[in-house]
Structure formats: structure tokens, C-alpha cells
Design an enzyme around this catalytic site. Structure first.
Site, PDB file in Angstrom:
ATOM      1  N   LYS A 106      -2.247   3.628  -1.322  1.00  0.00           N
ATOM      2  CA  LYS A 106      -2.723   4.770  -0.353  1.00  0.00           C
ATOM      3  C   LYS A 106      -1.587   5.790  -0.538  1.00  0.00           C
ATOM      4  O   LYS A 106      -1.649   6.921  -0.159  1.00  0.00           O
ATOM      5  CB  LYS A 106      -2.873   4.371   1.056  1.00  0.00           C
ATOM      6  CG  LYS A 106      -4.111   3.531   1.011  1.00  0.00           C
ATOM      7  CD  LYS A 106      -4.712   3.696   2.746  1.00  0.00           C
ATOM      8  CE  LYS A 106      -6.046   2.921   2.450  1.00  0.00           C
ATOM      9  NZ  LYS A 106      -5.934   1.473   2.257  1.00  0.00           N
TER      10      LYS A 106
HETATM   11  C1  LIG Z   1      -7.070   0.696   1.851  1.00  0.00           C
HETATM   12  C2  LIG Z   1      -7.061  -0.535   1.297  1.00  0.00           C
HETATM   13  C3  LIG Z   1      -7.892  -1.039   0.656  1.00  0.00           C
HETATM   14  C4  LIG Z   1      -9.378  -0.148   0.636  1.00  0.00           C
HETATM   15  O1  LIG Z   1      -9.390   0.926  -0.144  1.00  0.00           O
HETATM   16  P1  LIG Z   1     -10.689   2.016   0.348  1.00  0.00           P
HETATM   17  O2  LIG Z   1     -10.561   3.110  -0.455  1.00  0.00           O
HETATM   18  O3  LIG Z   1     -10.708   2.088   1.819  1.00  0.00           O
HETATM   19  O4  LIG Z   1     -11.910   1.251  -0.242  1.00  0.00           O
HETATM   20  C5  LIG Z   1      -7.825  -1.986  -0.287  1.00  0.00           C
HETATM   21  N1  LIG Z   1      -6.813  -2.598  -0.402  1.00  0.00           N
HETATM   22  C6  LIG Z   1      -5.550  -2.018   0.274  1.00  0.00           C
HETATM   23  C7  LIG Z   1      -4.321  -2.662   0.136  1.00  0.00           C
HETATM   24  C8  LIG Z   1      -5.686  -1.071   1.262  1.00  0.00           C
HETATM   25  O5  LIG Z   1      -4.756  -0.624   1.790  1.00  0.00           O
END
Ligand SMILES: *Cc1c(COP(=O)(O)O)cnc(C)c1O
Length: 450
Positions: A106
Site C-alpha cells: 500500500k
Molecule cells: C490490503 C492488502 C491486501 C489486499 O489488497 P486489496 O487491494 O484490498 O485487494 C493484501 N495483502 C496485504 C498485505 C494488504 O495490506
């Protein structure tokens, strides 16, 4: 580029407005009017271009009217002092998306978004309040991305007791312009609270509100970058040397390079709200050499079930060890459905769901066989690919997105593998004290607080 609400094709807005409002006024999500294509010269050199140059080529067509090229290049330089190495673990490729400051993918979206907001609001004097619901990693990435950014404050809502101690510190220990609220409820409750605040006309008259969830296009679009970079490298038959933060037993070198060159990789995407996968679909439409995607979920398998049956049925989320994917009503599904029919989506995406038991087995096995430490989310991705292996047949090399560093989930990983190497960024965070306020899942309480 014009953007539209998923619920109304008649009112185009520009990138700045789509980004700064987050959710469309009619409750829909903004989508680009068209998905651009990479110029041929870019497409053919994705394998050897620098990550930041790929970022510029990927993001530019989406923001061109609002962010001049030179400014965009600066934003990218400042957002991405790290990259996304594509490494080998046995005969699988792992796309490591955890080399940013909060050690999860993210960071790619949040760091670009924070800088874009700051630029787009350079002439505004009313402060902006960002509301963000998180199941774990979003909160930390957004808090870190916006920390200390002038004229912007952030309120993070997270489900109390359902994030790890480290995640809680990343969200709640910064202070300053970052407020943390621990909600008595699930992630879906947090998300519902944010939606209710956005729908509250009276509140919106008093505050300039925006969202930083994966529903925001400014977070979504930069996530297409690492798909373009990684698929380009795989297609060119190249992998990266292990990065500094790569969680591997020293000396456990990669296996012989598989016959990857000239073959489009299959990309397995651990998914919750499906922002990451949607960005991957954008990258493929732009021309990135990707065969198709695997939508890897834990037991919250709303989308795999939809791919199977054609019927979309949102559910209450269930808690798992891959808690950033505990989502029963994925917010980006509406965006996927706006671009692609069920028939097309089934062609682009195969779904598989993985239990906690299978996730643990996978972490243990990959560590034993290859000396590589997967986090629970990456392990869901790899296991989902295993489950589909029969159906994959002669498909190209398999690249699993490792969405978080395993040290973020050491409670789960270490009993299976022994001590996990901890990157410096995480070591620093663990020394901080979290400070958050506990609130019930009640929109009235949130309104009063804001
Ligand atoms: C947010 C997150 C996901 C999921 O991602 P999306 O874009 O919501 O599908 C998967 N793995 C980790 C470690 C995350 O922080």
C-alpha cells in the site's frame, strides 16, 4: 483523461476532482473514461526501464491535464526511493511489494496519493480531512504517506483487536496530523462508517472530506506500475538480485531460471478489496505482458464465487490470519464490473480461495524448500496458484505478489519458520507507543468526533 462515476456516465470530472473527492457524489467509484495504451517503444522496453521511468509512463496519461510532466516526475522520484524486485523462490517468481517504509504494497498507492493531493491543493486554504477505513495495512501506509503534509489531516478507522500490534503502531503512534480510531466492530463496519460520513450532507458542508481507501483513483493508478515493471522483466527473461529487505535464508540461492523469456507471466494477487487486482487489470489493458490473473482470497471468497457463478453476493467478513484480506464486500468490485462483463472477467481472472490451514502449510513448505519467508497474504497467493496449477497447464511463469513483509506478521510466521529477519523500517516502529481512541461502530459518534 475524463473520469466517470461507476453509476453515471453523464458527468465527467477531471483527475483532480476524482482524486480529491474520492467517492463520487452518487455513491459510485470514479473510473477513467478509457484505459490508455503504452506507446510501442515503452511496451517493448518495460523489461529494462528504470522503475521510476515506468511509473512516469504508466501514470502520465491518467493525470496529464492536472499534473505537468515535470511535476509528475518529481512526485514519482520522491514517492519511490524504493522499487519492487522480482525474485525467485524455487520455480516461482515473487514480486516483492514490501520494500517501502511500512513494508506493505500500500506504500505504492499511498505515497503517490499524498504527494498528488498536496500538489493539487496547492492554492487551497481550507484544510482537508482524509477519512480512511483500514483492515490493517492501509492505515499505516496512508498515515505514513500523509504524516506532516501541511493542510491535510487524516483520521484512520480500524477494527479494534483485529490488526497486529505492529500495524496498530504504524497507524496510531505517529500523532501530529494523524488521528487513530479503534472501532468496536469489523473492517466492514469501519468502511460503513466512512461511507456514512461521506453521505452526511451537513458534515460535508462543514468539512472538506476526502477518502484514501483503495476506492480513490489516485491510489489505484500508481499500483498499475509494478505490474508493468514486473511483467516486463519476466517477459524479457530477467529477474532481480535479492533486495536488501528480502526475507531469505542467506545462501539459499534461486533455482535454475525457468524458461520464462517471451512468455507472459500469470500473476497471482492476494486480494481483499480488489484495488490491487483492478490496478493489475489496468496494466494489462495498457499493454503490460500479463497472461491473466489469479484472484487469491482467504475464506472471504465473494469474488471467486462470483467468477464461478456469475452472481455477486456480498457477505459479512470472517477473521483470518491474512487479516488485510478479511473483506466480504470488496469495494473495488463495482469498478471491475463497470469495466468488464462477467464473461470477460472470467477470461482475465481465475479465482481461488485458501484456508488458514493451507496458508500456514504454504509458509512452512516454502521456507523449508526454498529458504524464503512468505507472509500470510503472499502465502494465500502462492497456494491459490498451486490449487489452480492443473488448470494453468502450459501457461507462462507464475509470479506471486508478496504484498507484505513477513516480519509484519511474525506472530503467525515465526512459529512455522523460526525467527524472521526484520527490516530497519519495522524495527523503528516497534519502539513507538500507539495512542488511539476507542469508538463504537456508530456513525453518530464519528460525526461528533469530526
Ligand atoms: C490490503 C492488502 C491486501 C489486499 O489488497 P486489496 O487491494 O484490498 O485487494 C493484501 N495483502 C496485504 C498485505 C494488504 O495490506
Amino acid at each position: 483523461m475524463k473520469y466517470y462515476s461507476t453509476r453515471n456516465r453523464n458527468e465527467p470530472v477531471n483527475f483532480a476532482e476524482a482524486a480529491l473527492t474520492g467517492l463520487a457524489p452518487d455513491g459510485g467509484l470514479f473510473v477513467p473514461g478509457e484505459i490508455p495504451s503504452f506507446p510501442a517503444a515503452v511496451k517493448s522496453s518495460l523489461g529494462t526501464m528504470d522503475f521510476r521511468d515506468i511509473a512516469l509512463e504508466t501514470i502520465r496519461p491518467y493525470v496529464r491535464e492536472d499534473i505537468p510532466d515535470a511535476v509528475l516526475a518529481d512526485l514519482i522520484q520522491s514517492a519511490y526511493p524504493f522499487g519492487a524486485p522480482l525474485v525467485e523462490a524455487g520455480d516461482r517468481l515473487v514480486l516483492e511489494l514490501f520494500h517501502g517504509p511500512t513494508a506493505a504494497f500500500k506504500d505504492f498507492g499511498a505515497r503517490f496519493m499524498a504527494r498528488a493531493f498536496s500538489y493539487l491543493r496547492r492554492h487551497e486554504d481550507r484544510p482537508l480531512r482524509i477519512l480512511v477505513a483500514t483492515s490493517g495495512d492501509t492505515g499505516g501506509a496512508v498515515a505514513d504517506g500523509f504524516f506532516g503534509v501541511e493542510g491535510i489531516s487524516v483520521t484512520v478507522l480500524y477494527p479494534r483487536g483485529r490488526v497486529t500490534p505492529l500495524q496498530e503502531r504504524q497507524i496510531a503512534a505517529l500523532g501530529g496530523n494523524i488521528d487513530a480510531l479503534a472501532v468496536e466492530g469489523s473492517f466492514d463496519d469501519c468502511q460503513a462508517l466512512v461511507k456514512a460520513a461521506f453521505a452526511d450532507e451537513a458534515l460535508r458542508k462543514r468539512l472538506v472530506l476526502s477518502s484514501a481507501n483503495s476506492i480513490n483513483v489516485a491510489r489505484l493508478i500508481p499500483q498499475a506500475v509494478y505490474y508493468a515493471a514486473a511483467s516486463g522483466r519476466a517477459f524479457a527473461g530477467l529477474v532481480d538480485g535479492d533486495g536488501a529487505a528480502t526475507p531469505r535464508i542467506p545462501g539459499s540461492g534461486p533455482a535454475a531460471r525457468s524458461r520464462m523469456k517471451g512468455r507472459e507471466p500469470v500473476m497471482a494477487v492476494p486480494s481483499g478489496n480488489f484495488g490491487n487486482l483492478t490496478a493489475g487489470l489496468y496494466a494489462k489493458e495498457m499493454g503490460a505482458p500479463i497472461a491473466f490473473f489469479i484472484a487469491a482470497t482467504n475464506i472471504n471468497k465473494t469474488v471467486p464465487d462470483y467468477l464461478e457463478s456469475g452472481v455477486y453476493e456480498a457477505r459479512t467478513s470472517q477473521a483470518t490470519i491474512s487479516n488485510a484480506m478479511d473483506v466480504g464486500a470488496p469495494s473495488n468490485f463495482e469498478r471491475m464490473a463497470a469495466h468488464w462483463s462477467w464473461e470477460t472477467m472470467r477470461f482475465l481472472v481465475r479465482g481461488a480461495s485458501v484456508t488458514d490451514g493451507e496458508t500456514r502449510e504454504t509458509i512452512e513448505r516454502v521456507h523449508q524448500d526454498h529458504g524464503y519467508y512468505l507472509d500470510p497474504h503472499g502465502a494465500v497467493g502462492l497456494k491459490a496458484a498451486d490449487l489452480l496449477a492443473g488448470a494453468l497447464g502450459g501457461a507462462g511463469p507464475l509470479a506471486v505478489l508478496a504484498t507484505a513483509h513477513p516480519a509484519k506478521f511474525s506472530e503467525t510466521v515465526e512459529p512455522l519458520t523460526g525467527p524472521v529477519p526484520v527490516p530497519d523500517s519495522l524495527r523503528r516502529v516497534m519502539d513507538r507507543e500507539p495512542r488511539s481512541r476507542v469508538i463504537p461502530a456508530d456513525s453518530g459518534v464519528l460525526r461528533e468526533l469530526l
